[in-house]
Design a protein around this motif. Structure first.
Motif, mmCIF file in Angstrom:
data_model
loop_
_atom_site.group_PDB
_atom_site.id
_atom_site.type_symbol
_atom_site.label_atom_id
_atom_site.label_comp_id
_atom_site.label_asym_id
_atom_site.label_seq_id
_atom_site.Cartn_x
_atom_site.Cartn_y
_atom_site.Cartn_z
ATOM 1 N N GLY A 61 0.798 -1.225 0.000
ATOM 2 C CA GLY A 61 0.000 0.000 0.000
ATOM 3 C C GLY A 61 0.825 1.266 0.000
ATOM 4 O O GLY A 61 0.278 2.362 -0.016
ATOM 5 N N GLY A 62 2.152 1.143 0.065
ATOM 6 C CA GLY A 62 3.018 2.315 0.012
ATOM 7 C C GLY A 62 3.414 2.874 1.360
ATOM 8 O O GLY A 62 3.986 3.960 1.443
ATOM 9 N N ILE A 63 3.127 2.170 2.431
ATOM 10 C CA ILE A 63 3.482 2.638 3.773
ATOM 11 C C ILE A 63 4.937 2.288 4.054
ATOM 12 O O ILE A 63 5.349 1.141 3.913
ATOM 13 C CB ILE A 63 2.560 2.003 4.836
ATOM 14 N N HIS A 64 5.703 3.288 4.470
ATOM 15 C CA HIS A 64 7.101 3.088 4.834
ATOM 16 C C HIS A 64 7.172 2.896 6.341
ATOM 17 O O HIS A 64 6.503 3.595 7.097
ATOM 18 C CB HIS A 64 7.940 4.316 4.461
ATOM 19 N N GLY A 65 8.006 1.964 6.777
ATOM 20 C CA GLY A 65 8.150 1.754 8.210
ATOM 21 C C GLY A 65 9.342 0.894 8.550
ATOM 22 O O GLY A 65 9.987 0.307 7.682
#
Length: 102
Positions: A61-65
């Protein structure tokens, strides 16, 4: 009669040619589409199995972490100071540290 025989032999030859062309198209389709896709899936599976605490990742989904903990099928990401998300391992897309280095 001889002319009819020659036409039958000629028609039989085109069947072999068509078969060879079909086999060639199938081989090209396999080597240019199916095989690279299988390799990509294998590499993705290997990457997901190798994720560990501290890795920077990007989800589908494009979430960076940053990975805080790893369970059997889930991963907990620290997305912002104190904000944590628990996601499925299969939703991890990329290694962000490699992507940021490029």
């Amino acid at each position: 009669m001889i002319k009819a025989l020659l036409l039958q032999v000629d028609a039989g030859g085109t069947n072999y040619t068509q078969f060879i062309m079909l086999a060639g198209m199938i081989a090209i389709f396999y080597f240019f589409f199916i095989r690279p896709q299988q390799k990509k899936q294998k590499d993705q599976k290997k990457f997901i199995e190798a994720v560990k605490k501290g890795d920077q990742v990007i989800t589908v989904g494009g979430i960076h972490g940053k990975i805080v903990s790893v369970e059997d099928t889930t991963v907990t990401l620290d997305v912002d100071k104190g904000s944590k998300l628990t996601i499925e391992k299969s939703s991890i897309s990329l290694d962000a540290s490699k992507r940021l280095a490029q």
